[in-house]
Design an enzyme around this catalytic site. Structure first.
Site, PDB file in Angstrom:
ATOM      1  N   GLY A  54     -16.770 -25.823  14.657  1.00 54.78           N
ATOM      2  CA  GLY A  54     -16.094 -26.058  15.920  1.00 54.78           C
ATOM      3  C   GLY A  54     -14.673 -26.531  15.705  1.00 54.78           C
ATOM      4  N   CYS A  55     -14.128 -27.216  16.685  1.00 56.37           N
ATOM      5  CA  CYS A  55     -12.744 -27.687  16.625  1.00 56.37           C
ATOM      6  C   CYS A  55     -12.483 -28.478  15.351  1.00 56.37           C
ATOM      7  CB  CYS A  55     -12.447 -28.559  17.847  1.00 56.37           C
ATOM      8  SG  CYS A  55     -10.832 -29.363  17.786  1.00 56.37           S
ATOM      9  N   PHE A  56     -11.430 -28.087  14.624  1.00 56.31           N
ATOM     10  CA  PHE A  56     -11.170 -28.771  13.357  1.00 56.31           C
ATOM     11  C   PHE A  56     -10.706 -30.205  13.540  1.00 56.31           C
ATOM     12  CE2 PHE A  56      -7.355 -25.601  13.174  1.00 56.31           C
ATOM     13  CZ  PHE A  56      -6.705 -26.222  14.232  1.00 56.31           C
TER      14      PHE A  56
END
Length: 225
Positions: A54-56
């Site tokens: 997902g979002c880093f």
């Protein structure tokens, strides 16, 4: 694309201290992954792992607080280097996944332990091509092994997790190959530099609470820079 918007009512509540309650509730719902039955033998003083979940921003936030980790870089894994930029990757046409590159000391924290942290608190391994509010293949969960030993351990651990049925749903995390390309400078250390950002408070602060509560021996109060 990443959802940056936070409803005004939620923002007000978070500013009023509900963020802590929200984070604590999320930590209570954490599903602890079992200890890996096999692990990469400790060798040398530095090794690299590449994970996508997902979002880093959130992935980087979690692993920057793990003892034994010496560096975390946000970036894009898979795909080609010429399209490894946020705007193009967000089109969901490049094959990249938002990912992080972790440099760690194998004598202090093992590869299997890093996998356990990822599956326990950093992401949900049952969500296909999404995490939380973010949808698209760039938000898939994947492991990019950096050695044959990592491939062996990661494959065995996914099989172990699937057999454990801890999540009550199929594990969709895959093993992939491909290069890693660092993201733009403003994405690096984003959570540490922007702790009051609405997205960070809503989606990533709970992960840090969960890490501290679930893995107290691994928790480092000061993130690596």
């Amino acid at each position: 694309m990443k959802s940056y918007l936070l409803p005004l009512t939620a923002a007000v509540l978070l500013a009023g201290g509900v963020a802590t309650q929200f984070a604590s509730a999320a930590a209570e719902r954490t599903l602890l992954a079992p200890l890996p039955k096999v692990d990469v033998p400790a060798a040398g003083h530095s090794a690299t792992a590449v994970f996508a979940g997902g979002c880093f921003w959130g992935m980087e936030a979690v692993f920057s607080h793990v003892k034994g980790v010496t560096s975390v870089v946000s970036g894009y894994a898979g795909g080609s280097p010429d399209s490894a930029n946020y705007e193009t990757v967000s089109s969901e046409t490049t094959g990249h996944a938002e990912a992080i590159r972790i440099t760690y000391d194998p004598a202090r924290v093992s590869y299997g332990t890093l996998l356990r942290v990822m599956f326990s608190v950093a992401m949900n391994p049952t969500e296909l091509n999404r995490q939380g509010p973010d949808t698209g293949t760039s938000y898939r969960s994947a492991i990019f092994p950096q050695s044959p030993d990592q491939t062996r351990v990661a494959r065995a651990y996914i099989a172990q997790l699937s057999a454990s049925k801890v999540w009550g749903a199929p594990i969709v995390t895959k093993l992939e190959s491909g290069g890693f390309f660092a993201a733009e400078a403003h994405h690096q250390n984003f959570a540490a530099l922007n702790p009051n950002h609405g997205y960070i408070r809503m989606w990533d602060a709970p992960k840090l609470v969960a890490l501290q509560k679930t893995f107290p021996a691994l928790w480092s109060a000061r993130p690596v820079g």
